[in-house]
Design a protein around this motif. Structure first.
Motif, short mmCIF file in Angstrom:
data_model
loop_
_atom_site.label_atom_id
_atom_site.label_comp_id
_atom_site.label_asym_id
_atom_site.label_seq_id
_atom_site.Cartn_x
_atom_site.Cartn_y
_atom_site.Cartn_z
N ALA A 16 0.84 -1.20 0.00
CA ALA A 16 0.00 0.00 0.00
C ALA A 16 0.87 1.25 0.00
N VAL A 17 1.91 1.24 0.81
CA VAL A 17 2.82 2.39 0.88
C VAL A 17 3.53 2.57 -0.46
N SER A 18 3.88 1.48 -1.08
CA SER A 18 4.54 1.53 -2.39
C SER A 18 3.67 2.20 -3.44
N LEU A 19 2.38 1.96 -3.38
CA LEU A 19 1.47 2.60 -4.34
C LEU A 19 1.51 4.11 -4.19
N VAL A 20 1.69 4.58 -2.97
CA VAL A 20 1.74 6.03 -2.73
C VAL A 20 3.12 6.59 -3.09
N GLU A 29 -6.77 8.27 -2.62
CA GLU A 29 -7.14 7.36 -3.73
C GLU A 29 -6.78 5.92 -3.39
N VAL A 30 -5.56 5.71 -2.91
CA VAL A 30 -5.11 4.36 -2.57
C VAL A 30 -5.94 3.81 -1.42
N ALA A 31 -6.19 4.63 -0.41
CA ALA A 31 -6.96 4.17 0.75
C ALA A 31 -8.34 3.70 0.32
N ARG A 32 -9.00 4.47 -0.54
CA ARG A 32 -10.33 4.05 -1.03
C ARG A 32 -10.24 2.74 -1.80
N SER A 33 -9.21 2.61 -2.63
CA SER A 33 -9.13 1.42 -3.49
C SER A 33 -8.84 0.15 -2.71
N ILE A 34 -8.15 0.27 -1.58
CA ILE A 34 -7.83 -0.94 -0.80
C ILE A 34 -8.72 -1.12 0.42
N GLY A 35 -9.62 -0.16 0.66
CA GLY A 35 -10.57 -0.30 1.75
C GLY A 35 -9.99 -0.01 3.12
N VAL A 36 -9.08 0.94 3.18
CA VAL A 36 -8.46 1.33 4.45
C VAL A 36 -8.75 2.81 4.66
N HIS A 37 -8.85 3.22 5.90
CA HIS A 37 -9.08 4.62 6.21
C HIS A 37 -7.86 5.44 5.80
N GLU A 38 -8.11 6.66 5.30
CA GLU A 38 -7.02 7.53 4.84
C GLU A 38 -5.99 7.77 5.94
N MET A 39 -6.45 7.99 7.15
CA MET A 39 -5.54 8.28 8.25
C MET A 39 -4.63 7.08 8.53
N THR A 40 -5.18 5.89 8.42
CA THR A 40 -4.37 4.69 8.65
C THR A 40 -3.27 4.59 7.61
N LEU A 41 -3.63 4.73 6.35
CA LEU A 41 -2.62 4.67 5.29
C LEU A 41 -1.63 5.81 5.43
N GLY A 42 -2.11 6.98 5.81
CA GLY A 42 -1.22 8.12 6.02
C GLY A 42 -0.18 7.84 7.08
N LYS A 43 -0.57 7.16 8.14
CA LYS A 43 0.38 6.79 9.20
C LYS A 43 1.41 5.79 8.67
N LYS A 46 3.82 7.78 6.51
CA LYS A 46 4.70 8.62 7.34
C LYS A 46 5.77 7.76 8.00
N LYS A 47 5.38 6.62 8.51
CA LYS A 47 6.35 5.72 9.16
C LYS A 47 7.40 5.26 8.17
N ALA A 48 6.98 4.94 6.96
CA ALA A 48 7.93 4.49 5.93
C ALA A 48 8.89 5.63 5.58
N ARG A 49 8.37 6.84 5.47
CA ARG A 49 9.24 7.99 5.16
C ARG A 49 10.22 8.23 6.29
N ASP A 50 9.75 8.14 7.53
CA ASP A 50 10.60 8.37 8.69
C ASP A 50 11.70 7.31 8.79
N GLU A 51 11.38 6.10 8.36
CA GLU A 51 12.36 5.02 8.41
C GLU A 51 13.31 5.06 7.22
N GLY A 52 13.08 5.99 6.33
CA GLY A 52 13.98 6.13 5.19
C GLY A 52 13.74 5.14 4.07
#
Length: 96
Positions: A16-20, A29-43, A46-52
């Motif tokens: 999911a993170v890779s799609l973004v 868009e990705v959150a809707r397509s995979i059935g996850v809340h936007e805030m969840t995918l956003g977290k 963010k975690k992936a970005r923070d981890e580099g």
């Protein structure tokens, strides 16, 4: 009562993170397509970005040229702002 909270595998989150990050799609868009809340995918993103995990891509020639142009413009504008401050100070002293 059991928990209604869904859990996702690390692979699912990574995809999911890779799609973004890699495909440049919007989080909403990705959150809707995979059935996850936007805030969840956003977290997750963010975690992936923070981890580099976000891939760094080098600047191409156009981007590098624009960066240099913007740096020069920034330098010029800082000098102009500093000059304007000095002129304003000089006029303020002259008015007394």
């Amino acid at each position: 009562m059991g928990s209604t909270r869904r859990s996702f595998t690390p692979e699912y989150k990574a995809n999911a993170v890779s799609l973004v990050l890699n495909d440049g799609r919007a989080i909403a868009e990705v959150a809707r397509s995979i059935g996850v809340h936007e805030m969840t995918l956003g977290k997750w993103v963010k975690k992936a970005r923070d981890e580099g995990k976000e891939p760094e891509r080098p600047l191409n020639e156009d981007e590098r040229a624009e960066l240099e142009r913007l740096r020069e413009e920034n330098k010029r504008l800082r000098m102009e702002a500093e000059f304007a401050k000095k002129v304003a100070t000089w006029f303020a002293k002259d008015q007394r």
